[in-house]
Write an enzyme that holds these catalytic residues in place. Structure first.
Site, short mmCIF file in Angstrom:
data_model
loop_
_atom_site.label_atom_id
_atom_site.label_comp_id
_atom_site.label_asym_id
_atom_site.label_seq_id
_atom_site.Cartn_x
_atom_site.Cartn_y
_atom_site.Cartn_z
N HIS A 208 3.55 -10.42 -3.10
CA HIS A 208 3.01 -9.27 -2.35
C HIS A 208 1.58 -9.62 -1.91
O HIS A 208 1.23 -9.51 -0.74
CB HIS A 208 3.04 -8.04 -3.25
CG HIS A 208 2.48 -6.81 -2.62
ND1 HIS A 208 3.09 -6.16 -1.57
CD2 HIS A 208 1.36 -6.09 -2.91
CE1 HIS A 208 2.36 -5.10 -1.24
NE2 HIS A 208 1.30 -5.03 -2.03
N ASP B 276 -5.29 1.06 -2.11
CA ASP B 276 -4.59 2.17 -2.76
C ASP B 276 -4.37 1.89 -4.25
O ASP B 276 -3.79 2.72 -4.96
CB ASP B 276 -3.26 2.50 -2.06
CG ASP B 276 -2.27 1.35 -2.06
OD1 ASP B 276 -2.70 0.20 -1.83
OD2 ASP B 276 -1.07 1.59 -2.29
N HIS B 277 -4.85 0.75 -4.73
CA HIS B 277 -4.78 0.42 -6.17
C HIS B 277 -6.17 0.32 -6.81
O HIS B 277 -6.27 0.42 -8.03
CB HIS B 277 -4.03 -0.91 -6.38
CG HIS B 277 -2.60 -0.83 -5.94
ND1 HIS B 277 -1.55 -0.79 -6.83
CD2 HIS B 277 -2.05 -0.74 -4.72
CE1 HIS B 277 -0.41 -0.69 -6.17
NE2 HIS B 277 -0.68 -0.66 -4.88
N ASP C 75 2.82 -3.76 -7.19
CA ASP C 75 3.70 -3.76 -6.02
C ASP C 75 4.59 -5.01 -5.99
O ASP C 75 4.93 -5.52 -4.92
CB ASP C 75 2.87 -3.70 -4.73
CG ASP C 75 2.21 -2.34 -4.53
OD1 ASP C 75 2.48 -1.42 -5.33
OD2 ASP C 75 1.42 -2.22 -3.58
N HIS D 33 -3.73 -5.76 -8.20
CA HIS D 33 -4.05 -6.53 -6.98
C HIS D 33 -5.06 -5.75 -6.15
O HIS D 33 -5.39 -4.62 -6.47
CB HIS D 33 -2.79 -6.89 -6.19
CG HIS D 33 -2.06 -5.72 -5.59
ND1 HIS D 33 -1.46 -4.75 -6.35
CD2 HIS D 33 -1.82 -5.38 -4.29
CE1 HIS D 33 -0.89 -3.86 -5.55
NE2 HIS D 33 -1.10 -4.21 -4.30
N HIS E 168 -5.31 -4.37 -3.12
CA HIS E 168 -5.09 -3.36 -2.08
C HIS E 168 -5.82 -2.05 -2.43
O HIS E 168 -5.78 -1.60 -3.58
CB HIS E 168 -3.59 -3.12 -1.88
CG HIS E 168 -2.92 -4.23 -1.14
ND1 HIS E 168 -1.56 -4.44 -1.14
CD2 HIS E 168 -3.44 -5.21 -0.35
CE1 HIS E 168 -1.26 -5.49 -0.40
NE2 HIS E 168 -2.39 -5.99 0.09
N HIS F 173 4.77 2.62 -6.81
CA HIS F 173 5.15 3.49 -5.68
C HIS F 173 6.50 4.16 -5.93
O HIS F 173 7.39 3.56 -6.54
CB HIS F 173 5.24 2.70 -4.37
CG HIS F 173 3.92 2.27 -3.82
ND1 HIS F 173 3.14 3.09 -3.03
CD2 HIS F 173 3.25 1.11 -3.94
CE1 HIS F 173 2.03 2.44 -2.68
NE2 HIS F 173 2.06 1.23 -3.23
ZN ZN Z 1 -0.09 -3.47 -2.45
#
Ligand code: ZN
Length: 244
Positions: free
Chosen positions: A115, A61-62, A134, A57, A59, A172
């Protein structure tokens, strides 16, 4: 069952970047390289060359390391079609039912909204592994930033229907916080309270708590165990405001 090598690279405060390698061909891939330097160091340390990146996805941090890893390795980047406009350096967009290959390892793309709306999982059935980003966490699930409780509940139920031994690679290290919340809402369930004890010991020893398995999540994940979307939605809202 087909063998696959999977390695966790801790990134930021609680992310895991996953490396996947087919031992037969030596082909490797990076799943969700939020930090390019961490991904490249992890590959180099093992002498692995990544031919592909898979994003679950949009985001940051990915996907934040996409461009750096691509520049260094020349790999191709596969990302969810519905979110490709928000993801750097994408080469191939995929949607429900598309297939991906890492050497001889064959995976399928599942759309698992909740998410984010375009969130996908990569399910390698023969290898018995799934990269779920996530969506599903050990004893928990992702926050509903974009989707509805109905969407996320359906996504979790679908993942939970995979074979019990399927290893689940979430993005995570949230297990301790999730285990405390699970114990708070289901204190009578020994599968949950026993797992909290194990997770506390693992985290105190600095150990990673992933991968989890589908069987473990069916047994001790309150969000998977919720009886319907409304119950799931109440649990998710309670977790959002829970302070352990
Ligand atoms: Zn995420």
């Amino acid at each position: 069952m087909r063998a696959a090598e999977v390695v966790a690279l801790p990134a930021f405060s609680d992310n895991y970047i996953w490396l996947l390698r087919d031992p037969e061909t030596g082909e490797a891939a990076v799943i969700d390289p939020g930090d390019g330097a961490v991904a490249l160091a992890g590959l180099k340390a093992r002498g692995w060359q990544a031919k592909q990146i898979f994003n679950t996805h949009w985001h940051p941090d990915h996907v934040g390391g996409n461009a750096e890893v691509k520049a260094a390795t020349g790999c191709t980047i596969t990302a969810p079609a519905a979110e490709a406009a928000r993801i750097p350096a994408v080469d191939r967009t995929v949607a429900e039912g598309d297939r991906v290959q890492v050497g001889a390892l064959d995976g399928e793309v599942w759309e698992v909204p909740g998410h984010t709306l375009g969130h996908i999982a990569y399910v390698f059935r023969e290898a018995g592994i799934a990269f779920v980003g996530d969506t599903l966490f050990a004893m928990g699930c992702g926050r509903l930033f974009e989707g509805t409780p109905e969407q996320m509940y359906a996504s979790l139920q679908r993942l939970a229907a995979l074979p019990g031994e399927t290893r689940v690679y979430a993005a995570h290290e949230y297990t301790l916080s999730n285990a405390r919340f699970a114990t708070h809402v289901m204190p009578e369930m020994t599968a949950i309270t026993d797992r909290l004890t194990r997770v506390e010991a693992d985290r105190a020893a600095g150990k990673i708590t992933l991968p989890t398995t589908i069987a473990e999540e069916r047994d001790s994940n309150p969000f998977v165990r919720a009886g319907n979307a409304a119950e799931f939605g109440r649990l998710r809202a309670a977790k959002d405001s829970y302070r352990s």
